[in-house]
Design a protein around this motif. Structure first.
Motif, PDB file in Angstrom:
ATOM      1  N   ALA A 130       0.756  -1.087   0.120  1.00 55.60           N
ATOM      2  CA  ALA A 130       0.059  -0.020  -0.081  1.00 55.60           C
ATOM      3  C   ALA A 130       0.880   1.248  -0.044  1.00 55.60           C
ATOM      4  O   ALA A 130       0.409   2.464  -0.327  1.00 55.60           O
ATOM      5  N   LEU A 131       2.199   1.251   0.325  1.00 49.93           N
ATOM      6  CA  LEU A 131       2.901   2.478   0.252  1.00 49.93           C
ATOM      7  C   LEU A 131       3.049   2.822  -1.133  1.00 49.93           C
ATOM      8  O   LEU A 131       3.182   2.041  -2.100  1.00 49.93           O
ATOM      9  N   PRO A 132       3.289   4.268  -1.093  1.00 42.33           N
ATOM     10  CA  PRO A 132       3.671   4.744  -2.623  1.00 42.33           C
ATOM     11  C   PRO A 132       4.799   4.252  -3.466  1.00 42.33           C
ATOM     12  O   PRO A 132       5.724   4.071  -2.515  1.00 42.33           O
ATOM     13  N   ASN A 133       4.904   4.284  -4.520  1.00 46.12           N
ATOM     14  CA  ASN A 133       5.827   3.835  -5.215  1.00 46.12           C
ATOM     15  C   ASN A 133       6.941   4.783  -5.443  1.00 46.12           C
ATOM     16  O   ASN A 133       7.205   5.180  -6.534  1.00 46.12           O
ATOM     17  N   THR A 134       7.261   5.749  -4.519  1.00 43.82           N
ATOM     18  CA  THR A 134       8.269   6.789  -4.443  1.00 43.82           C
ATOM     19  C   THR A 134       8.970   6.841  -3.334  1.00 43.82           C
ATOM     20  O   THR A 134       8.746   6.168  -2.298  1.00 43.82           O
ATOM     21  N   GLY A 135      10.095   7.354  -3.462  1.00 43.19           N
ATOM     22  CA  GLY A 135      10.906   7.604  -2.274  1.00 43.19           C
ATOM     23  C   GLY A 135      11.664   6.373  -1.652  1.00 43.19           C
ATOM     24  O   GLY A 135      11.739   5.486  -2.281  1.00 43.19           O
ATOM     25  N   PRO A 136      11.976   6.120  -0.305  1.00 44.12           N
ATOM     26  CA  PRO A 136      12.447   5.067   0.190  1.00 44.12           C
ATOM     27  C   PRO A 136      11.623   4.046   0.283  1.00 44.12           C
ATOM     28  O   PRO A 136      11.950   2.672  -0.031  1.00 44.12           O
ATOM     29  N   ALA A 137      10.175   3.841   0.263  1.00 42.61           N
ATOM     30  CA  ALA A 137       9.587   2.784  -0.237  1.00 42.61           C
ATOM     31  C   ALA A 137       9.683   1.935  -1.518  1.00 42.61           C
ATOM     32  O   ALA A 137       9.869   0.654  -1.541  1.00 42.61           O
ATOM     33  N   GLN A 138       9.901   2.796  -2.504  1.00 43.36           N
ATOM     34  CA  GLN A 138      10.267   2.322  -3.725  1.00 43.36           C
ATOM     35  C   GLN A 138      11.569   1.401  -3.657  1.00 43.36           C
ATOM     36  O   GLN A 138      11.677   0.462  -4.413  1.00 43.36           O
ATOM     37  N   LEU A 139      12.917   2.047  -2.911  1.00 44.54           N
ATOM     38  CA  LEU A 139      13.846   1.231  -2.954  1.00 44.54           C
ATOM     39  C   LEU A 139      13.729   0.191  -2.024  1.00 44.54           C
ATOM     40  O   LEU A 139      14.477  -0.890  -2.156  1.00 44.54           O
ATOM     41  N   LEU A 140      13.041   0.190  -0.996  1.00 50.49           N
ATOM     42  CA  LEU A 140      12.914  -0.728  -0.002  1.00 50.49           C
ATOM     43  C   LEU A 140      12.020  -1.804  -0.147  1.00 50.49           C
ATOM     44  O   LEU A 140      12.112  -2.910   0.323  1.00 50.49           O
ATOM     45  N   ARG A 141      10.932  -1.760  -1.240  1.00 48.86           N
ATOM     46  CA  ARG A 141       9.922  -2.414  -1.366  1.00 48.86           C
ATOM     47  C   ARG A 141      10.413  -3.976  -1.693  1.00 48.86           C
ATOM     48  O   ARG A 141      10.047  -4.907  -0.919  1.00 48.86           O
ATOM     49  N   PRO A 142      11.359  -4.445  -2.515  1.00 47.85           N
ATOM     50  CA  PRO A 142      11.544  -5.388  -2.833  1.00 47.85           C
ATOM     51  C   PRO A 142      12.257  -6.323  -1.582  1.00 47.85           C
ATOM     52  O   PRO A 142      12.258  -7.559  -1.399  1.00 47.85           O
ATOM     53  N   LEU A 143      13.057  -5.708  -0.927  1.00 41.11           N
ATOM     54  CA  LEU A 143      13.876  -5.977   0.154  1.00 41.11           C
ATOM     55  C   LEU A 143      12.840  -6.442   1.440  1.00 41.11           C
ATOM     56  O   LEU A 143      12.720  -7.658   1.983  1.00 41.11           O
ATOM     57  N   LEU A 144      11.812  -5.685   1.485  1.00 44.58           N
ATOM     58  CA  LEU A 144      10.678  -5.840   2.563  1.00 44.58           C
ATOM     59  C   LEU A 144       9.826  -6.933   2.140  1.00 44.58           C
ATOM     60  O   LEU A 144       9.646  -7.746   3.014  1.00 44.58           O
ATOM     61  N   LEU A 145       9.492  -7.029   0.930  1.00 43.70           N
ATOM     62  CA  LEU A 145       8.600  -8.337   0.486  1.00 43.70           C
ATOM     63  C   LEU A 145       9.349  -9.567   0.653  1.00 43.70           C
ATOM     64  O   LEU A 145       8.811 -10.562   0.898  1.00 43.70           O
ATOM     65  N   ALA A 146      10.620  -9.683   0.213  1.00 48.18           N
ATOM     66  CA  ALA A 146      11.301 -10.886   0.248  1.00 48.18           C
ATOM     67  C   ALA A 146      11.627 -11.310   1.998  1.00 48.18           C
ATOM     68  O   ALA A 146      11.305 -12.483   2.180  1.00 48.18           O
ATOM     69  N   TRP A 147      11.551 -10.279   2.878  1.00 48.16           N
ATOM     70  CA  TRP A 147      11.683 -10.587   4.276  1.00 48.16           C
ATOM     71  C   TRP A 147      10.359 -10.959   4.497  1.00 48.16           C
ATOM     72  O   TRP A 147      10.059 -11.673   5.729  1.00 48.16           O
ATOM     73  N   MET A 148       9.061 -10.320   4.212  1.00 42.79           N
ATOM     74  CA  MET A 148       8.057 -11.068   4.555  1.00 42.79           C
ATOM     75  C   MET A 148       7.695 -12.449   4.156  1.00 42.79           C
ATOM     76  O   MET A 148       7.062 -13.221   5.043  1.00 42.79           O
ATOM     77  N   GLN A 149       8.080 -12.784   2.972  1.00 47.93           N
ATOM     78  CA  GLN A 149       7.920 -14.091   2.329  1.00 47.93           C
ATOM     79  C   GLN A 149       8.737 -15.112   3.385  1.00 47.93           C
ATOM     80  O   GLN A 149       8.335 -16.155   3.716  1.00 47.93           O
ATOM     81  N   GLN A 150      10.084 -14.633   3.941  1.00 48.63           N
ATOM     82  CA  GLN A 150      10.813 -15.257   4.756  1.00 48.63           C
ATOM     83  C   GLN A 150      10.186 -15.629   5.882  1.00 48.63           C
ATOM     84  O   GLN A 150      10.230 -16.668   6.504  1.00 48.63           O
ATOM     85  N   GLY A 151       9.543 -14.510   6.446  1.00 49.80           N
ATOM     86  CA  GLY A 151       8.879 -14.718   7.747  1.00 49.80           C
ATOM     87  C   GLY A 151       7.755 -15.623   7.814  1.00 49.80           C
ATOM     88  O   GLY A 151       7.472 -16.291   8.655  1.00 49.80           O
ATOM     89  N   ARG A 152       7.209 -15.986   6.611  1.00 46.47           N
ATOM     90  CA  ARG A 152       6.085 -16.973   6.217  1.00 46.47           C
ATOM     91  C   ARG A 152       6.794 -18.311   6.092  1.00 46.47           C
ATOM     92  O   ARG A 152       5.939 -19.329   5.802  1.00 46.47           O
ATOM     93  N   GLY A 153       7.950 -18.288   6.072  1.00 49.60           N
ATOM     94  CA  GLY A 153       8.676 -19.556   5.669  1.00 49.60           C
ATOM     95  C   GLY A 153       8.785 -19.968   4.108  1.00 49.60           C
ATOM     96  O   GLY A 153       9.186 -21.077   3.837  1.00 49.60           O
ATOM     97  N   GLN A 154       8.484 -18.929   3.249  1.00 50.17           N
ATOM     98  CA  GLN A 154       8.682 -19.167   1.996  1.00 50.17           C
ATOM     99  C   GLN A 154       9.887 -18.740   1.423  1.00 50.17           C
ATOM    100  O   GLN A 154      10.047 -17.772   0.629  1.00 50.17           O
ATOM    101  N   THR A 155      10.940 -19.479   1.610  1.00 50.34           N
ATOM    102  CA  THR A 155      12.373 -19.126   1.153  1.00 50.34           C
ATOM    103  C   THR A 155      12.675 -19.047  -0.090  1.00 50.34           C
ATOM    104  O   THR A 155      13.158 -18.197  -0.673  1.00 50.34           O
ATOM    105  N   ASP A 156      12.008 -19.949  -0.833  1.00 49.12           N
ATOM    106  CA  ASP A 156      12.098 -20.008  -2.546  1.00 49.12           C
ATOM    107  C   ASP A 156      11.671 -18.677  -2.933  1.00 49.12           C
ATOM    108  O   ASP A 156      12.012 -18.160  -3.682  1.00 49.12           O
ATOM    109  N   ALA A 157      10.204 -18.197  -2.559  1.00 48.42           N
ATOM    110  CA  ALA A 157       9.545 -17.187  -3.098  1.00 48.42           C
ATOM    111  C   ALA A 157      10.502 -15.827  -2.784  1.00 48.42           C
ATOM    112  O   ALA A 157      10.834 -14.935  -3.656  1.00 48.42           O
TER     113      ALA A 157
END
Length: 570
Positions: A130-157
């Protein structure tokens, strides 16, 4: 870790953070006057908070702005500023205020971390998307999404999210680092090793944190010798972080500790990675905000605390930096680095006894590390305690088995201290040793050559050295002056005048340089101009010994042979 961001991308990122009200805020003098310590009314309290923000006094800013918000809870500008102040001072109120700022990007990032801490990974991911695709969120988005997936145990994803981003792009190194961390956390050492090598290749001058993470991954991949080589290289370096590898305990801590234990810590590392990259690009406000977001997820985390303290110190707030460093645990692998930084901050605060005691204590605790004694020598030399400084430098040098290029500053500093202590033979030997280790150091060339000129020794060699120094630092007025003075002492008056006029252009308020130019003018028969330069020198607060000489020249002209006035660039 070091990472290169395009300057335009930085400007856009900063604009987004400032627009969101997350920057510390520096109000203009026209809008925020110097307010009283006890302001009256909501507006006065608000102004006091804004002024405290401009002074990087985070505690006072949070106190004032939270009080202003309590008095006027519906004022949007006060709410935004109070949130920023609470976040930057680590106050718990920041989370409550963030929920009232749905369009504030920094508030959104804080809430992402809050959901992750509670293990609500789906809600955390929803906030990221839901964060805007600008500023720090744009740069952090892939990192944060990857760690969300890891938090759910989805290492491959998680790894699939980051793997394409490690192939190209300005943040390739950061993406590769986090790919390595996720693989390492999931027990996939070969994949972690491949990714960390990309991160290291993208970072010619790796930070202590990147080295810490890389060595641990290499050890778990069976590359102990390579990991040890990285740690040994850190230990031979000239900076503060070398003390972290200065003992067997420190080396083992760097080699053995896993970088993180959970996906939440991975999110904290994401904020820290971007904060480090931004700070290296000069984006201090944005870096401080991201570092505070990191610290909320991983309290007492030494790399983040050191980054925040560095920012405060660079903003000339050593007292704030000291308070931050107090939170570093005593058993942390970076505790020795923290102790060295604290001693430096004591020095800046003129708490000399505390600084000296801290450095001597570190020298005992780290019996093979030269850094505490080198720093002690610098402290003593800065206060004209030259014999004591020499003793400290001697002890530091004794701890270096084979000096390398990185050790030239030690011999330069000891040379200055020996010369000021009246031991020229030892000083000359130190300057020569510094030049053997690093031949093109302009300030070493200048100091040694200028002293030869003052002593009427090796004048042709001194001139050659000074010409090299000027070529290396053509806009350093002190070095250009030294060359002009050497030419004057060698009888090349036209050359001396040309160099000294240039030196005065570069350093117009330097008493010694104006005095030297006056001498050259007098030798050329330009007596009126000489007296003008001497008069200027007299009005620029010369040292007591020079004051008497200049006064005498104004009365009687230049004596024969010409008297020299000492000038050194340290």
């Amino acid at each position: 870790m070091n990472s290169s961001l395009p300057p335009r991308r930085i400007l856009l990122l900063l604009a987004a953070m400032v627009a969101g009200g997350a920057a510390a805020g520096t109000p203009s003098p026209a809008t925020v006057p110097q307010v009283a310590a006890e302001p009256v009314g909501v507006f006065g309290t608000y102004l006091a908070g804004r002024f405290a923000q401009s002074e990087t006094d985070t505690a006072a800013a949070a106190d004032r702005l939270l009080e202003a918000l309590r008095r006027d809870p519906d004022q949007a500008e006060v709410l935004t500023r109070a949130f920023a102040a609470a976040l930057l001072d680590g106050r718990p109120e920041a989370l409550r205020l963030a929920r009232r700022l749905p369009r504030n990007q920094t508030a959104g990032l804080l809430l992402v971390g809050s959901e992750a801490l509670a293990g609500r990974w789906e809600r955390a991911e929803g906030r990221v998307r839901a964060l805007p695709n600008t500023g720090p969120a744009q740069l952090l988005r892939p990192l944060l999404l990857a760690w969300m997936q890891q938090g759910r145990g989805q290492t491959d994803a998680a790894m699939a999210t980051l793997r394409p981003l490690t192939e190209a792009g300005a943040l390739r190194g950061i993406h590769a680092l986090h790919l390595a961390l996720i693989a390492d956390l999931a027990g996939r050492p070969r994949e972690a090793e491949r990714a960390i090598r990309i991160a290291m290749a993208e970072t010619p001058a790796p930070s202590i944190r990147l080295l810490q993470l890389a060595t641990a991954i290499l050890v778990r991949s069976g590359r102990e010798a390579e990991a040890m080589a990285l740690v040994d290289g850190l230990g031979r370096g000239p900076g503060d972080y070398a003390v972290a590898a200065g003992t067997d305990v420190g080396r083992q801590a760097l080699l053995g500790a896993r970088g993180m234990a959970s996906a939440v810590e991975g999110i904290a590392e994401s904020y820290l990675s971007l904060a480090t990259a931004l700070r290296q690009q000069g984006a201090g406000d944005a870096a401080l905000i991201l570092a505070r977001l990191s610290l909320r997820l991983r309290p007492d985390f030494a790399p983040t605390l050191l980054l925040i303290a560095e920012g405060y110190a660079e903003e000339n707030h050593p007292d704030s930096a000291l308070r931050v460093l107090e939170a570093v645990p005593a058993a942390d692998p970076l505790a020795t680095v923290t102790a060295l930084r604290r001693a430096t901050l004591f020095d800046r605060l003129e708490r000399v006894e505390a600084a000296e005691a801290a450095l001597r204590g570190l020298a005992v605790d780290l019996p093979t590390a030269p850094q505490p004694l080198l720093r002690l020598g610098d402290l003593l030399r800065a206060r004209s305690r030259f014999p004591d400084a020499v003793a400290a430098y001697d002890q530091a040098a004794a701890r270096i088995a084979t000096p390398g290029v990185q050790d030239w500053p030690l011999f330069y500093a000891r040379g200055i201290s020996n010369e000021r202590s009246g031991d020229w033979p030892k000083a000359e030997a130190d300057f020569r040793r510094a030049l053997e280790l690093s031949p093109d150091q302009p300030y070493v060339l200048n100091y040694l050559a200028y002293t030869w000129v003052e002593r009427s020794e090796r004048l042709p060699e001194a001139r050659q050295m000074l010409e090299r120094a000027v070529a290396l630092r053509p806009n350093d007025g002190n070095i250009v002056d030294s060359l002009g003075w050497a030419l004057f002492r060698m009888g090349d008056i036209p050359g001396a005048i040309a160099a000294l006029e240039r030196a005065v252009e570069l350093e117009p308020r330097n008493s010694v340089i104006n005095d030297h130019l006056g001498d050259a003018y007098w030798a050329a028969g330009r007596q009126q101009e000489a007296r003008f330069q001497w008069s200027r020198a007299l009005g620029l607060e010369p040292e007591a010994a020079d004051l008497a000489k200049i006064t005498q020249k104004l009365r009687h002209g230049l004596p024969e042979p010409p008297a020299a006035t000492a000038q050194r660039s340290e």
